[in-house]
Design an enzyme around this catalytic site. Structure first.
Site, PDB file in Angstrom:
ATOM      1  N   HIS A 179     -12.894  -7.890  -0.565  1.00 47.87           N
ATOM      2  CA  HIS A 179     -11.628  -7.522  -1.185  1.00 47.87           C
ATOM      3  C   HIS A 179     -11.665  -6.121  -1.816  1.00 47.87           C
ATOM      4  CE1 HIS A 179      -7.914  -9.801  -2.913  1.00 47.87           C
ATOM      5  NE2 HIS A 179      -7.604  -8.568  -2.600  1.00 47.87           N
ATOM      6  N   SER A 208       1.468  -4.207   1.529  1.00 47.11           N
ATOM      7  CA  SER A 208       2.595  -3.568   0.821  1.00 47.11           C
ATOM      8  C   SER A 208       3.280  -2.490   1.659  1.00 47.11           C
ATOM      9  CB  SER A 208       2.128  -2.971  -0.509  1.00 47.11           C
ATOM     10  OG  SER A 208       1.664  -3.960  -1.378  1.00 47.11           O
ATOM     11  N   PRO A 209       3.583  -2.760   2.943  1.00 48.12           N
ATOM     12  CA  PRO A 209       4.297  -1.755   3.742  1.00 48.12           C
ATOM     13  C   PRO A 209       5.722  -1.522   3.258  1.00 48.12           C
ATOM     14  CG  PRO A 209       4.200  -3.829   4.922  1.00 48.12           C
ATOM     15  CD  PRO A 209       3.321  -3.994   3.715  1.00 48.12           C
ATOM     16  N   LEU A 210       6.191  -2.388   2.365  1.00 45.08           N
ATOM     17  CA  LEU A 210       7.513  -2.203   1.749  1.00 45.08           C
ATOM     18  C   LEU A 210       7.405  -1.698   0.318  1.00 45.08           C
ATOM     19  CD1 LEU A 210       9.388  -5.337   3.135  1.00 45.08           C
ATOM     20  CD2 LEU A 210       9.628  -2.947   3.842  1.00 45.08           C
ATOM     21  N   GLY A 211       6.264  -1.073  -0.005  1.00 43.54           N
ATOM     22  CA  GLY A 211       6.122  -0.507  -1.350  1.00 43.54           C
ATOM     23  C   GLY A 211       6.297  -1.549  -2.436  1.00 43.54           C
ATOM     24  N   TYR A 268      -5.918 -15.174  -5.025  1.00 40.83           N
ATOM     25  CA  TYR A 268      -4.473 -15.377  -5.104  1.00 40.83           C
ATOM     26  C   TYR A 268      -4.201 -16.765  -5.673  1.00 40.83           C
ATOM     27  CZ  TYR A 268      -4.236 -11.341  -1.928  1.00 40.83           C
ATOM     28  OH  TYR A 268      -4.370 -10.104  -1.340  1.00 40.83           O
ATOM     29  N   LEU A 304      10.846  -0.439  -1.311  1.00 37.75           N
ATOM     30  CA  LEU A 304      11.458   0.170  -0.135  1.00 37.75           C
ATOM     31  C   LEU A 304      12.479  -0.746   0.523  1.00 37.75           C
ATOM     32  CD1 LEU A 304       8.312   1.839   1.507  1.00 37.75           C
ATOM     33  CD2 LEU A 304       9.978   2.853  -0.051  1.00 37.75           C
ATOM     34  N   ALA A 305      12.468  -2.011   0.158  1.00 43.18           N
ATOM     35  CA  ALA A 305      13.452  -2.949   0.698  1.00 43.18           C
ATOM     36  C   ALA A 305      14.786  -2.838  -0.026  1.00 43.18           C
ATOM     37  CB  ALA A 305      12.932  -4.375   0.601  1.00 43.18           C
ATOM     38  N   GLY A 328      15.638  -4.148  -2.835  1.00 45.44           N
ATOM     39  CA  GLY A 328      16.046  -5.331  -3.587  1.00 45.44           C
ATOM     40  C   GLY A 328      15.830  -5.222  -5.081  1.00 45.44           C
TER      41      GLY A 328
END
Length: 332
Positions: A127, A207-210, A55, A214-215, A217
């Site tokens: 990883h 990535s539980p919010l895709g 990262y 999914l948020a 935004g």
């Protein structure tokens, strides 16, 4: 904040913080905002922070090491090895392959310890599984690091069920990290969930919010910057994006009825899939972090969990989560 176990070695907040986007993949970022977000996470009771050598590369570990140093004794830091990085190449082109040879496993650990400014890595993940190196050799090297006191617990990322079992036979695996959300549920179907439950291994969904979709935004594929990694993903291409937006609208409508946000509802659904699950939604701004962490207190009834699961059934989603080349490196 409630706490959950990852294997037998680690106890962490039920919701962790994925830190990748603070320095990598999602376009430009603001270091001051990242610092404020990390500090606020500690205030809110988050004790589990996820980073990786790649990262940046490298800069994410340095950031976490510096900001979290004052609270190092009460948090858990997870980092990862497994990619071959050519520092002579330009940013964005310097990840050139996989490398999980034992000597590389140990060299990266030493470098990560220095960047993090700590004497022990709490959770050290492979990883991606390296097909060129038997998992037994890689995990053997990771186990050496545990015996030397440089690593507390070990994990795998995007590994298949058979590999997890082989690895666990060499040294206990504390956690398996893979993408998992309302619209990405491979671990349910490929035996990874079943294996983790059977062996007492924690599961850490990234990535539980895709990846933010999914948020709610991101309203159009064109909202993403040119250097945003998501613009290369099949699900974020214009045609797929438009089709998937209709599913997100349904999620937002259900969230409004419950008096929460779509992001909170999506995270709550993941948390309700089992007490061995510790999601690590990413956040680069304090407001997003506060919204996400509030999801840990949301209670869903079994009918609500079922309705959400059907509403965003992955079979209704357009586009794969990764390119075919990237998918080839998962579930090995």
């Amino acid at each position: 904040m409630e706490h959950r176990k990852l294997g037998t070695e680690l106890t962490v907040s039920a919701l962790g913080l994925g830190c990748m986007g603070m320095t990598y993949a999602y376009g430009s970022s603001d270091e001051a905002q990242s610092v404020a977000t990390l500090e606020r996470a500690v205030d809110l009771g988050v004790t589990f922070f996820d980073t990786a050598e790649m990262y940046g590369p490298f800069t994410n570990e340095v950031l976490l090491g510096r900001v979290l140093k004052p609270v190092r004794d009460r948090i858990v830091i997870a980092t990862k090895f497994g990619f071959k990085i050519d520092e002579s190449l330009p940013h964005g082109q310097n990840i050139v392959g996989l490398d999980s040879r034992p000597e590389h496993v140990k060299a990266v650990a030493e470098a990560s310890l220095k960047r993090l400014g700590t004497d022990v890595i709490d959770l050290y993940y492979q990883h991606r599984v390296d097909p060129a190196v038997p998992i037994e050799e890689t995990v053997g090297a990771m186990a050496d690091l545990v015996r030397e006191g440089k690593v507390r617990a070990i994990g795998l990322s995007e590994a298949g069920a058979a590999t997890i079992r082989r690895a666990h036979a060499i040294h206990p695996i504390a956690a398996v990290q893979s993408e998992y959300s309302l619209w990405s549920r491979d671990p349910e179907e490929n035996g990874v969930f079943e294996t983790c439950r059977a062996l007492g291994i924690g599961f850490v969904p990234y990535s539980p919010l895709g990846r933010g979709m999914l948020a709610g935004g991101i309203r159009a594929a064109g909202d993403l910057a040119a250097d945003d990694f998501r613009s290369t993903l099949p699900r974020f291409q214009p045609e797929a994006f438009e089709a998937n937006a209709a599913l997100i609208a349904m999620l937002e409508a259900m969230a409004a009825e419950k008096g929460v946000t779509a992001a909170q509802l999506a995270i709550a659904w993941v948390l309700h899939q089992g007490d061995f699950i510790v999601p690590i939604p990413g956040a680069r701004k304090v407001a997003h972090l506060e919204q996400n962490t509030a999801a840990a207190s949301i209670r869903l009834s079994p009918p609500e969990v079922s309705a959400l699961g059907e509403m965003l059934n992955p079979q209704k989603v357009q586009g794969k989560r990764y390119s075919e080349a990237s998918l080839a490196m998962t579930n090995l």
